[in-house]
Design a protein around this motif. Structure first.
Motif, PDB file in Angstrom:
ATOM      1  N   UNK A 127     -35.260 -75.392 112.635  1.00 39.08           N
ATOM      2  CA  UNK A 127     -36.080 -74.386 111.967  1.00 39.08           C
ATOM      3  C   UNK A 127     -37.521 -74.505 112.469  1.00 39.08           C
ATOM      4  N   UNK A 128     -37.953 -73.490 113.218  1.00 38.39           N
ATOM      5  CA  UNK A 128     -39.341 -73.405 113.682  1.00 38.39           C
ATOM      6  C   UNK A 128     -40.101 -72.606 112.631  1.00 38.39           C
ATOM      7  N   UNK A 129     -40.826 -73.323 111.777  1.00 37.66           N
ATOM      8  CA  UNK A 129     -41.491 -72.710 110.630  1.00 37.66           C
ATOM      9  C   UNK A 129     -42.936 -72.400 111.002  1.00 37.66           C
ATOM     10  N   UNK A 130     -43.249 -71.113 111.107  1.00 36.05           N
ATOM     11  CA  UNK A 130     -44.570 -70.681 111.562  1.00 36.05           C
ATOM     12  C   UNK A 130     -45.329 -70.012 110.435  1.00 36.05           C
ATOM     13  N   UNK A 131     -46.655 -70.068 110.530  1.00 35.83           N
ATOM     14  CA  UNK A 131     -47.494 -69.394 109.544  1.00 35.83           C
ATOM     15  C   UNK A 131     -47.600 -70.125 108.228  1.00 35.83           C
ATOM     16  N   UNK A 132     -47.314 -71.411 108.238  1.00 40.68           N
ATOM     17  CA  UNK A 132     -47.414 -72.204 107.019  1.00 40.68           C
ATOM     18  C   UNK A 132     -46.743 -73.541 107.208  1.00 40.68           C
ATOM     19  N   UNK A 133     -46.971 -74.414 106.278  1.00 48.83           N
ATOM     20  CA  UNK A 133     -46.353 -75.737 106.312  1.00 48.83           C
ATOM     21  C   UNK A 133     -45.580 -75.946 105.018  1.00 48.83           C
ATOM     22  N   UNK A 134     -44.568 -76.807 105.080  1.00 52.56           N
ATOM     23  CA  UNK A 134     -43.763 -77.069 103.902  1.00 52.56           C
ATOM     24  C   UNK A 134     -43.877 -78.541 103.516  1.00 52.56           C
ATOM     25  N   UNK A 135     -43.653 -78.780 102.239  1.00 52.90           N
ATOM     26  CA  UNK A 135     -43.703 -80.143 101.723  1.00 52.90           C
ATOM     27  C   UNK A 135     -42.676 -80.284 100.613  1.00 52.90           C
ATOM     28  N   UNK A 136     -42.346 -81.513 100.285  1.00 55.13           N
ATOM     29  CA  UNK A 136     -41.385 -81.742  99.200  1.00 55.13           C
ATOM     30  C   UNK A 136     -40.024 -81.162  99.494  1.00 55.13           C
ATOM     31  N   UNK A 137     -39.529 -81.379 100.691  1.00 55.01           N
ATOM     32  CA  UNK A 137     -38.265 -80.778 101.113  1.00 55.01           C
ATOM     33  C   UNK A 137     -37.076 -81.442 100.426  1.00 55.01           C
ATOM     34  N   UNK A 138     -36.169 -80.627  99.925  1.00 51.76           N
ATOM     35  CA  UNK A 138     -34.918 -81.139  99.369  1.00 51.76           C
ATOM     36  C   UNK A 138     -33.783 -80.251  99.849  1.00 51.76           C
ATOM     37  N   UNK A 139     -32.588 -80.812  99.932  1.00 48.16           N
ATOM     38  CA  UNK A 139     -31.453 -80.042 100.441  1.00 48.16           C
ATOM     39  C   UNK A 139     -30.193 -80.416  99.679  1.00 48.16           C
ATOM     40  N   UNK A 140     -29.271 -79.455  99.614  1.00 47.57           N
ATOM     41  CA  UNK A 140     -27.965 -79.685  99.022  1.00 47.57           C
ATOM     42  C   UNK A 140     -26.888 -79.116  99.936  1.00 47.57           C
ATOM     43  N   UNK A 141     -25.703 -79.672  99.829  1.00 44.32           N
ATOM     44  CA  UNK A 141     -24.587 -79.260 100.673  1.00 44.32           C
ATOM     45  C   UNK A 141     -23.352 -79.026  99.822  1.00 44.32           C
ATOM     46  N   UNK A 142     -22.582 -78.017 100.224  1.00 46.74           N
ATOM     47  CA  UNK A 142     -21.292 -77.722  99.605  1.00 46.74           C
ATOM     48  C   UNK A 142     -20.243 -77.755 100.712  1.00 46.74           C
ATOM     49  N   UNK A 143     -19.355 -78.710 100.628  1.00 46.73           N
ATOM     50  CA  UNK A 143     -18.287 -78.818 101.611  1.00 46.73           C
ATOM     51  C   UNK A 143     -17.183 -79.687 101.021  1.00 46.73           C
ATOM     52  N   UNK A 144     -16.147 -79.894 101.809  1.00 48.42           N
ATOM     53  CA  UNK A 144     -15.027 -80.740 101.393  1.00 48.42           C
ATOM     54  C   UNK A 144     -14.274 -81.150 102.648  1.00 48.42           C
ATOM     55  N   UNK A 145     -13.361 -82.082 102.479  1.00 51.48           N
ATOM     56  CA  UNK A 145     -12.614 -82.562 103.628  1.00 51.48           C
ATOM     57  C   UNK A 145     -11.729 -81.509 104.247  1.00 51.48           C
ATOM     58  N   UNK A 146     -11.216 -80.595 103.428  1.00 56.02           N
ATOM     59  CA  UNK A 146     -10.305 -79.570 103.907  1.00 56.02           C
ATOM     60  C   UNK A 146     -10.769 -78.199 103.422  1.00 56.02           C
ATOM     61  N   UNK A 147     -10.518 -77.186 104.227  1.00 56.70           N
ATOM     62  CA  UNK A 147     -10.852 -75.814 103.843  1.00 56.70           C
ATOM     63  C   UNK A 147     -10.099 -75.376 102.596  1.00 56.70           C
ATOM     64  N   UNK A 148      -8.928 -75.954 102.379  1.00 56.56           N
ATOM     65  CA  UNK A 148      -8.069 -75.555 101.252  1.00 56.56           C
ATOM     66  C   UNK A 148      -8.453 -76.236  99.937  1.00 56.56           C
ATOM     67  N   UNK A 149      -9.430 -77.122  99.961  1.00 54.42           N
ATOM     68  CA  UNK A 149      -9.804 -77.859  98.757  1.00 54.42           C
ATOM     69  C   UNK A 149     -10.310 -76.902  97.680  1.00 54.42           C
ATOM     70  N   UNK A 150      -9.870 -77.144  96.445  1.00 54.13           N
ATOM     71  CA  UNK A 150     -10.278 -76.294  95.329  1.00 54.13           C
ATOM     72  C   UNK A 150     -10.383 -77.142  94.067  1.00 54.13           C
ATOM     73  N   UNK A 151     -11.015 -76.587  93.055  1.00 51.85           N
ATOM     74  CA  UNK A 151     -11.233 -77.296  91.796  1.00 51.85           C
ATOM     75  C   UNK A 151     -10.152 -76.951  90.783  1.00 51.85           C
ATOM     76  N   UNK A 152      -9.766 -77.960  90.003  1.00 48.80           N
ATOM     77  CA  UNK A 152      -8.751 -77.802  88.960  1.00 48.80           C
ATOM     78  C   UNK A 152      -9.223 -78.546  87.715  1.00 48.80           C
TER      79      UNK A 152
END
Length: 509
Positions: free
Chosen positions: A445-470
């Motif tokens: 990410x080439x972020x122009x016209x400003x600066x960022x701080x306090x970066x946080x990230x989250x991810x949604x994934x699983x071992x298999x594409x077929x994984x689902x919640x029950x």
């Protein structure tokens, strides 16, 4: 780290069109267990409820900042007569839901219950009126019943049913799928009906109706052109008439033939890629309808509404085929994340979108177990939650100067990396999807016209594409902190594992 490095340029100081919160809208139809057994369990239920409305469902949806809810359909809307759903419940006449399972509808969930639900959710009501089998007067009376104050026959009836003050009901659908279950009309026939119904759906007091005409089936651009011709003259002086403010369109992601759409949880990699290819076509769909609208309305006064979208699979084995109950896997979540990136890019014309549907039907946010009463949040729910910071934010253009990785699917190119971004209240939110089933990628990410701080990230994934919640594994697919985001000289480097959705949020310094 992967060998797929994707440069992406974002100018933080150049704001684009605002991403309406209503692009994160929802849809609840009298279909299967969406209303009864989903939203509404009845006042005698052992589950916590308010007036029969299930409170854990409300709590879960409020966490999404749910902006609006479309009701009562869908196909059901054009056989629904609203006066059957008001007054004492034991006096309400029953009907047969001929579209969905041929089951009896007792009308215990009607206008007052829906409005109470919207008030609990903090969501704007989007009411779909009956054009297919209803009358102009019936719809006009419904608008008056809901929104008028003072004194009139409908106001007196509303007050007799326990509601003194009118409600605010901004969104009003002029029928549904008029080309099919809403009347099997031609575009010309429907355009005339929409003009008539829209004329008599009045603004009462300060409640200004946003009337949505029932638009095209997928890529039927001629339907959209017919409606646009009804709204005004071709050219730059286009001043749309006041009986419609928007047109709708419907698009479902189906990887197989309509008669056999495939299984929600049992599928291979080829099925997955075909699904993503079909999901990506929503960009082509919105571009096509927007281009037609631009010819007649270059000032973008008329909105485009995608008020039904999502995946559609074969029903789960052993369930009523008319109830459209399907599981929801990581694949469905990635369909949603891809759709939202497209929606953000079309924010200048697309004013609303409604996923089909909210509870227990098609690509649902929530599944409820009819035996145990357990509530399960689906992978798609988590995409909505992770993305909610985009609501009413200014879109930021994402330039990809070197392109993105692609994969050939059925002789077509599928872009496997998707990115969108926005800013609001001094914060920036970037959403990134890696659709490749087996290959990781990195986005610079080439972020122009400003600066960022306090970066946080989250991810949604699983071992298999077929994984689902029950109920037994409610967090098999759930967001977690993502620590593979690193600072660079020009911005941030974000690692995207295979088949993953990542959001990066930061404060603007």
């Amino acid at each position: 780290m992967s060998n797929n490095v994707v440069p992406a340029i974002i100018n933080l100081d150049v704001k684009g069109p605002v991403i309406s919160r209503h692009l994160y809208g929802h849809f609840a139809e009298h279909l299967g267990r969406c209303i009864y057994g989903g939203f509404y369990v009845g006042e005698d239920s052992d589950l916590p409820n308010e007036g029969g409305i299930r409170l854990d469902v409300v709590e879960a949806l409020r966490a999404l900042d749910i902006p609006n809810l479309r009701w009562p359909g869908g196909c059901f809307a054009d056989e629904y007569h609203w006066m059957d759903g008001i007054g004492p419940k034991d006096e309400r006449p029953a009907m047969v839901n001929t579209h969905w399972g041929n089951v009896e509808e007792n009308n215990h969930f009607g206008t007052h219950e829906f409005m109470a639900l919207c008030e609990l959710l903090g969501a704007d009501p989007y009411v779909s009126g009956n054009v297919g089998s209803g009358t102009v007067r019936e719809m006009s009376d419904w608008v008056e019943y809901l929104t008028r104050e003072g004194d009139s026959p409908m106001v007196r009836l509303r007050k007799a049913n326990g509601r003194e003050e009118p409600w605010r009901v901004p969104f009003w659908g002029l029928g549904n799928e008029a080309w099919g279950c809403g009347g099997n009309m031609t575009a010309q026939q429907y355009a005339a009906e929409a003009r008539r119904f829209g004329t008599y759906c009045r603004d009462h007091g300060d409640n200004k109706l946003y009337r949505v005409a029932a638009g095209a089936n997928s890529f039927d651009l001629a339907w959209t052109e017919t409606l646009m011709k009804q709204l005004g003259e071709l050219g730059c002086a286009y001043r749309p008439t006041g009986y419609m403010q928007a047109l709708s369109v419907h698009y479902y992601t189906v990887s197989g033939p309509w008669r056999d759409k495939g299984d929600a949880t049992v599928f291979g990699t080829d099925d997955y890629y075909r699904t993503m290819l079909q999901a990506a076509r929503v960009d082509e769909l919105l571009t096509g309808h927007s281009n037609v609208m631009d010819c007649y309305d270059p000032g973008k006064n008329v909105g485009l509404v995608l008020d039904e979208w999502g995946t559609w699979w074969n029903v789960e084995p052993g369930t009523n085929p008319g109830f459209l109950y399907q599981q929801n896997t990581l694949r469905d979540a990635l369909v949603a994340s891809l759709h939202f990136d497209v929606f953000h890019r079309h924010a200048d014309r697309l004013v609303m979108a409604n996923i089909a549907q909210t509870v227990n039907v098609l690509q649902a946010m929530i599944l409820t177990d009819p035996d145990s009463g357990a509530l399960v949040l689906t992978p798609t729910y988590h995409v909505f939650e992770m993305n909610k910071g985009h609501q009413d934010a200014a879109s930021l253009r994402v330039d990809l100067p070197s392109g993105v990785p692609t994969r050939e699917v059925e002789s077509k190119e599928l872009a496997t990396v998707s990115v969108s971004a926005s800013r609001k209240d001094g914060r920036v939110l970037v959403s990134l999807s890696n659709l490749d089933a087996g290959q990781a990628a990195d986005v610079e990410l080439d972020l122009r016209g400003g600066a960022v701080t306090g970066v946080s990230a989250r991810i949604l994934t699983a071992g298999e594409l077929q994984t689902h919640n029950t109920p037994d594994a409610p967090d098999a697919v759930a967001p977690r902190a993502h620590d593979q985001v690193t600072a660079t000289a020009s911005g941030l480097r974000v690692h995207l594992p295979a088949h993953s959705f990542v959001t990066v949020e930061a404060a603007l310094a």
